[in-house]
Write an enzyme that holds these catalytic residues in place. Structure first.
Site, PDB file in Angstrom:
ATOM      1  CD  GLN A   1      56.290 111.294 -64.004  1.00 52.66           C
ATOM      2  OE1 GLN A   1      56.473 110.981 -65.172  1.00 52.66           O
ATOM      3  NE2 GLN A   1      57.302 111.632 -63.212  1.00 52.66           N
ATOM      4  CB  THR A   2      49.000 112.945 -65.042  1.00 47.21           C
ATOM      5  OG1 THR A   2      48.242 112.009 -64.268  1.00 47.21           O
ATOM      6  CG2 THR A   2      49.123 112.475 -66.473  1.00 47.21           C
TER       7      THR A   2
ATOM      8  CB  VAL B   1      57.193 118.458 -59.538  1.00 47.73           C
ATOM      9  CG1 VAL B   1      55.701 118.793 -59.467  1.00 47.73           C
ATOM     10  CG2 VAL B   1      57.674 118.472 -60.959  1.00 47.73           C
TER      11      VAL B   1
ATOM     12  CE1 TYR C   1      52.874 113.565 -46.219  1.00 46.26           C
ATOM     13  CE2 TYR C   1      51.958 112.540 -48.192  1.00 46.26           C
ATOM     14  CZ  TYR C   1      52.060 113.630 -47.341  1.00 46.26           C
ATOM     15  OH  TYR C   1      51.333 114.776 -47.605  1.00 46.26           O
TER      16      TYR C   1
ATOM     17  NE  ARG D   1      54.877 108.550 -53.347  1.00 45.56           N
ATOM     18  CZ  ARG D   1      55.196 109.650 -54.041  1.00 45.56           C
ATOM     19  NH1 ARG D   1      56.286 109.691 -54.761  1.00 45.56           N
ATOM     20  NH2 ARG D   1      54.416 110.698 -54.019  1.00 45.56           N
TER      21      ARG D   1
ATOM     22  CG  ASP E   1      56.824 109.333 -59.035  1.00 44.85           C
ATOM     23  OD1 ASP E   1      57.585 110.062 -58.374  1.00 44.85           O
ATOM     24  OD2 ASP E   1      55.947 109.772 -59.801  1.00 44.85           O
TER      25      ASP E   1
END
Ligand code: NAD
Ligand code: UDP
Ligand code: UDP
Length: 312
Positions: A208-209, A186, A144, A141, A272
């Site tokens: 996960q939130t 998502v 980004y 990641r 993540d």
């Protein structure tokens, strides 16, 4: 009449922003290289004489005369930004340098679309702007996250060194019509899967939130930030503080679509983030802004968009 340039203007957020700025009586230049943006997103604006499209990559210099810049160019979905990670970093960093150079030459305001990803996998919850983040600099990641962090550095150095009038927004997960159906994020994934009756792909446990903001609220926040008093640079969090687990989101979308889809658990991608929720005290106080559209209402509008897209 102001002439406003929106980089990444043919993308999801950019196209909504272009539309709103045009409706408010501005002339709009939409600059895009169409990497993840689409002409379909802005085709309805093309008959407006005050709307112009420039096919251009922000990694290269550009000389135009404008009054304000919103810098949104950069793929935002993990699937797309990880497809060509070197290009992702170049877009954030070289793109920021070129747009800042342009703003410096013209002595104009420039707004950066930064991200909650600057907080990485946060160990402070909810995340205030004062938090420096927890980012893996060498993970998948990072192209980004670190690209966006470096862009923020450049914005603040142009501000300190060249007295440039900057505005930095840290955007939290935003959704709505005009996301690509293969976008990979998502909300669009789950809605498309639910409408097709395919399995809903929940990565990891689904505990996960994320906090989901509807696009119209976000665009309103952008414009308020651009028009905020001189000297207010941000960074300012823009997002909806309503926090949901990914499993809750999946169940809500199944319920709202009346789908017979089942949940299928898939591996959690590396790095993540486990939780994410904006502290929006600064946006409330300085911009008098807070989101007005609750998740369910925004999902209904987004589902309607994908329903008509899939029926075409
Ligand atoms: P998007 O992928 O739909 O839009 C990005 C746009 O930038 C596309 O039109 C793409 O073609 C264009 N682009 C990419 N590279 C370019 C380049 N080198 N030169 C010119 N144009 C280029 O994504 P989005 O959700 O609309 O995101 C817009 C901005 O907001 C991005 O900078 C993103 O990082 C930021 N952001 C979005 C979210 C979100 O949840 N939607 C969250 C945080 C930050
Ligand atoms: N730049 C641009 N358009 C302009 C002015 C500058 O694209 O109207 C680019 C230019 O390529 C430059 C970059 O922005 O490399 C940074 O500009 P700056 O003036 O900060 O630095 P310098 O020109 O000294 O490299
Ligand atoms: N996610 C998921 N299934 C999908 C797409 C995403 O469970 O089909 C999860 C993903 O692992 C992450 C969250 O949903 O925990 C949000 O992912 P997204 O790519 O939308 O944005 P992020 O906030 O991770 O950049």
């Amino acid at each position: 009449m102001k002439r406003i340039m929106v980089t990444g203007g043919a993308g999801f957020l950019g196209s909504h922003l272009c539309e709103r700025l045009l409706n408010e009586g501005n002339e709009v230049i939409c600059l895009d290289n169409f990497y993840t943006g689409r002409k379909e997103n802005v085709v309805h604006l093309m008959s407006d004489h005050f709307f112009e499209i420039l096919r251009h990559d922000v990694c290269f210099p550009i000389y135009v005369e404008v009054d304000e810049i919103y810098n949104l160019a950069c793929p935002a979905s993990p699937v797309h930004y990880q497809f060509d990670p070197v290009q992702t970093t170049k877009t954030s960093v070289h793109g920021a340098i070129n747009m800042l150079g342009l703003a410096k030459r013209l002595k104009i305001k420039i707004l950066q679309a930064s991200t909650s990803e600057v907080y990485g996998d946060p160990n402070i919850h909810p995340q205030p702007e004062s938090y420096w983040g927890n980012v893996n600099p060498i993970g998948i990641r990072a192209c980004y996250d670190e690209g966006k962090r470096c862009a923020e550095t450049l914005f603040f150095d142009y501000n300190r060194q060249h007295n440039l009038n900057i505005k930095v927004a840290r955007i939290f997960n935003t959704y709505g019509p005009r996301m690509l159906k293969n976008d990979g994020r998502v909300v669009s994934n789950f809605i498309v899967q639910a409408l097709k009756g395919d399995n809903i792909t929940v990565y990891g446990t689904g505990n996960q939130t994320r906090s989901f903001c509807y696009v119209d609220d976000l665009v309103d926040g952008f414009i308020r930030l651009m028009n905020s008093p001189d000297g207010f640079t941000g960074p300012v969090n823009l997002g909806n503080p309503g926090e949901f687990t990914i499993l809750e989101l999946a169940k809500k979308i199944i319920q709202l679509t009346g789908s017979k889809s089942k949940i299928a658990y898939k591996p959690l991608p590396p790095d993540d983030p486990t939780q994410r929720q904006p502290d929006i005290s600064i946006a409330k106080k300085v911009l008098n802004w807070e989101p007005a559209i609750p998740l369910e209402e925004g999902l209904v509008k987004t589902i309607a968009f994908f329903e008509s897209l899939l029926n075409q």
